[in-house]
Write a protein that holds these residues in place. Sequence first.
Motif, PDB file in Angstrom:
ATOM      1  N   GLY A  32       0.777  -1.226   0.000  1.00  0.00           N
ATOM      2  CA  GLY A  32       0.000   0.000   0.000  1.00  0.00           C
ATOM      3  C   GLY A  32       0.810   1.277   0.000  1.00  0.00           C
ATOM      4  O   GLY A  32       0.259   2.358  -0.228  1.00  0.00           O
ATOM      5  N   GLU A  33       2.122   1.190   0.232  1.00  0.00           N
ATOM      6  CA  GLU A  33       2.948   2.396   0.230  1.00  0.00           C
ATOM      7  C   GLU A  33       3.158   2.909  -1.190  1.00  0.00           C
ATOM      8  O   GLU A  33       3.293   2.128  -2.135  1.00  0.00           O
ATOM      9  CB  GLU A  33       4.313   2.116   0.876  1.00  0.00           C
ATOM     10  N   GLN A  34       3.219   4.220  -1.317  1.00  0.00           N
ATOM     11  CA  GLN A  34       3.477   4.837  -2.616  1.00  0.00           C
ATOM     12  C   GLN A  34       4.972   4.782  -2.921  1.00  0.00           C
ATOM     13  O   GLN A  34       5.794   5.169  -2.099  1.00  0.00           O
ATOM     14  CB  GLN A  34       2.998   6.279  -2.629  1.00  0.00           C
ATOM     15  N   ILE A  35       5.288   4.319  -4.122  1.00  0.00           N
ATOM     16  CA  ILE A  35       6.689   4.212  -4.547  1.00  0.00           C
ATOM     17  C   ILE A  35       7.101   5.442  -5.333  1.00  0.00           C
ATOM     18  O   ILE A  35       8.170   6.016  -5.121  1.00  0.00           O
ATOM     19  CB  ILE A  35       6.900   2.936  -5.390  1.00  0.00           C
ATOM     20  N   ARG A  36       6.257   5.864  -6.250  1.00  0.00           N
ATOM     21  CA  ARG A  36       6.568   7.046  -7.046  1.00  0.00           C
ATOM     22  C   ARG A  36       5.273   7.711  -7.505  1.00  0.00           C
ATOM     23  O   ARG A  36       4.194   7.156  -7.355  1.00  0.00           O
ATOM     24  CB  ARG A  36       7.476   6.718  -8.243  1.00  0.00           C
ATOM     25  N   GLY A  37       5.395   8.913  -8.055  1.00  0.00           N
ATOM     26  CA  GLY A  37       4.226   9.656  -8.497  1.00  0.00           C
ATOM     27  C   GLY A  37       4.363  11.118  -8.122  1.00  0.00           C
ATOM     28  O   GLY A  37       5.274  11.530  -7.402  1.00  0.00           O
ATOM     29  N   MET A  38       3.430  11.924  -8.605  1.00  0.00           N
ATOM     30  CA  MET A  38       3.508  13.368  -8.424  1.00  0.00           C
ATOM     31  C   MET A  38       3.461  13.781  -6.961  1.00  0.00           C
ATOM     32  O   MET A  38       4.001  14.813  -6.577  1.00  0.00           O
ATOM     33  CB  MET A  38       2.354  14.045  -9.183  1.00  0.00           C
ATOM     34  N   THR A  39       2.788  12.992  -6.121  1.00  0.00           N
ATOM     35  CA  THR A  39       2.637  13.368  -4.718  1.00  0.00           C
ATOM     36  C   THR A  39       3.728  12.791  -3.822  1.00  0.00           C
ATOM     37  O   THR A  39       3.710  12.992  -2.612  1.00  0.00           O
ATOM     38  CB  THR A  39       1.275  12.897  -4.194  1.00  0.00           C
ATOM     39  N   VAL A  40       4.691  12.098  -4.411  1.00  0.00           N
ATOM     40  CA  VAL A  40       5.754  11.461  -3.637  1.00  0.00           C
ATOM     41  C   VAL A  40       7.037  12.280  -3.772  1.00  0.00           C
ATOM     42  O   VAL A  40       7.371  12.739  -4.861  1.00  0.00           O
ATOM     43  CB  VAL A  40       6.000  10.013  -4.138  1.00  0.00           C
ATOM     44  N   ARG A  41       7.735  12.456  -2.667  1.00  0.00           N
ATOM     45  CA  ARG A  41       9.003  13.174  -2.728  1.00  0.00           C
ATOM     46  C   ARG A  41       9.964  12.444  -3.666  1.00  0.00           C
ATOM     47  O   ARG A  41      10.127  11.233  -3.579  1.00  0.00           O
ATOM     48  CB  ARG A  41       9.612  13.271  -1.324  1.00  0.00           C
ATOM     49  N   ASN A  42      10.600  13.204  -4.566  1.00  0.00           N
ATOM     50  CA  ASN A  42      11.455  12.611  -5.607  1.00  0.00           C
ATOM     51  C   ASN A  42      10.696  11.527  -6.370  1.00  0.00           C
ATOM     52  O   ASN A  42      11.244  10.485  -6.731  1.00  0.00           O
ATOM     53  CB  ASN A  42      12.736  12.028  -4.995  1.00  0.00           C
ATOM     54  N   GLY A  43       9.415  11.830  -6.631  1.00  0.00           N
ATOM     55  CA  GLY A  43       8.534  10.825  -7.218  1.00  0.00           C
ATOM     56  C   GLY A  43       8.810  10.491  -8.656  1.00  0.00           C
ATOM     57  O   GLY A  43       8.183   9.585  -9.208  1.00  0.00           O
ATOM     58  N   ASN A  44       9.734  11.221  -9.311  1.00  0.00           N
ATOM     59  CA  ASN A  44      10.031  10.891 -10.705  1.00  0.00           C
ATOM     60  C   ASN A  44      11.288  10.045 -10.847  1.00  0.00           C
ATOM     61  O   ASN A  44      11.765   9.824 -11.958  1.00  0.00           O
ATOM     62  CB  ASN A  44      10.164  12.168 -11.543  1.00  0.00           C
ATOM     63  N   PRO A 102      17.793   8.734  -9.411  1.00  0.00           N
ATOM     64  CA  PRO A 102      17.214  10.007  -9.872  1.00  0.00           C
ATOM     65  C   PRO A 102      17.081  10.027 -11.386  1.00  0.00           C
ATOM     66  O   PRO A 102      17.986   9.569 -12.107  1.00  0.00           O
ATOM     67  CB  PRO A 102      18.216  11.043  -9.362  1.00  0.00           C
ATOM     68  N   LEU A 103      15.963  10.535 -11.879  1.00  0.00           N
ATOM     69  CA  LEU A 103      15.708  10.520 -13.313  1.00  0.00           C
ATOM     70  C   LEU A 103      16.815  11.214 -14.089  1.00  0.00           C
ATOM     71  O   LEU A 103      17.249  10.721 -15.145  1.00  0.00           O
ATOM     72  CB  LEU A 103      14.360  11.186 -13.602  1.00  0.00           C
ATOM     73  N   SER A 104      17.309  12.333 -13.591  1.00  0.00           N
ATOM     74  CA  SER A 104      18.370  13.059 -14.300  1.00  0.00           C
ATOM     75  C   SER A 104      19.634  12.214 -14.404  1.00  0.00           C
ATOM     76  O   SER A 104      20.332  12.240 -15.429  1.00  0.00           O
ATOM     77  CB  SER A 104      18.669  14.377 -13.587  1.00  0.00           C
ATOM     78  N   VAL A 105      19.942  11.468 -13.353  1.00  0.00           N
ATOM     79  CA  VAL A 105      21.125  10.605 -13.370  1.00  0.00           C
ATOM     80  C   VAL A 105      20.945   9.463 -14.367  1.00  0.00           C
ATOM     81  O   VAL A 105      21.854   9.151 -15.145  1.00  0.00           O
ATOM     82  CB  VAL A 105      21.411  10.050 -11.960  1.00  0.00           C
TER      83      VAL A 105
END
Length: 236
Positions: A32-44, A102-105
């Motif tokens: 049930g934990e959020q892994i990624r997404g707009m509402t998650v810190r560093n979600g991208n 990180p997406l940029s990395v």
Amino acid sequence: MAFADYPFFRSLSTELCQEIYLSSRVRQYNRGEQIRGMTVRNGNAVHILLNSGIAAEELVHHEATTLRFRYQGHCLGDAEVFTDSKPPLALAVTTTVTMAVPLSVMRSLVRKHNTLMRAVSTSMAERLRSNDRVYMMFARNPEQRLCELFVELIDKTGYPTRDGHKVDGPSQNDLAQALMVSRATVENTLRGLRARQLIRTEYRAFVFPDVAALKKVASAVPPATASTTAGPRMTD
């Protein structure tokens, strides 16, 4: 880490694996934990799934939400490495361990290493094949579609028990969202599969006594319609 134990890293050099690892964060997510997404810190961030857990991405199409299950060897956010788009919400369906880069990395590393580009592209290709094979077979009846999804879950995350094979995780709501059917349809289909002893339901788990029989149901050819079986119409 023993990188060879994880499908995503097997085609990469040890040096590149170390570079990815040093720039990432490994974390365990509970159900049930959020892994990624707009509402998650560093979600991208791009998440490489490491263990045999199940993650689910929530995809929104014209205000309708569907789920797609992801497994070990998949990347959450692989498409965003190549295109700019909003990251879909991803949740842990079972205990899931990921390596978050990180997406940029990840974009920088993909530009420098063709082998990494191929690994990310392979993850995307496998995801698209799974989508077509498991989720998009609308011509089949609900029983066939649900059995096909169960076969996929057994192959990717199932484990043997004394009574057959077991899959932890997806709820009936998850299954209904994934197949874009109602929960009542899933309940009725499960009832029929239980009556034929093809499945046993437990708390947050499914047990399959006969996987071969399940595959037979999933791969059955739908009966031809009258319009395709009837012979040519005779005219005066």
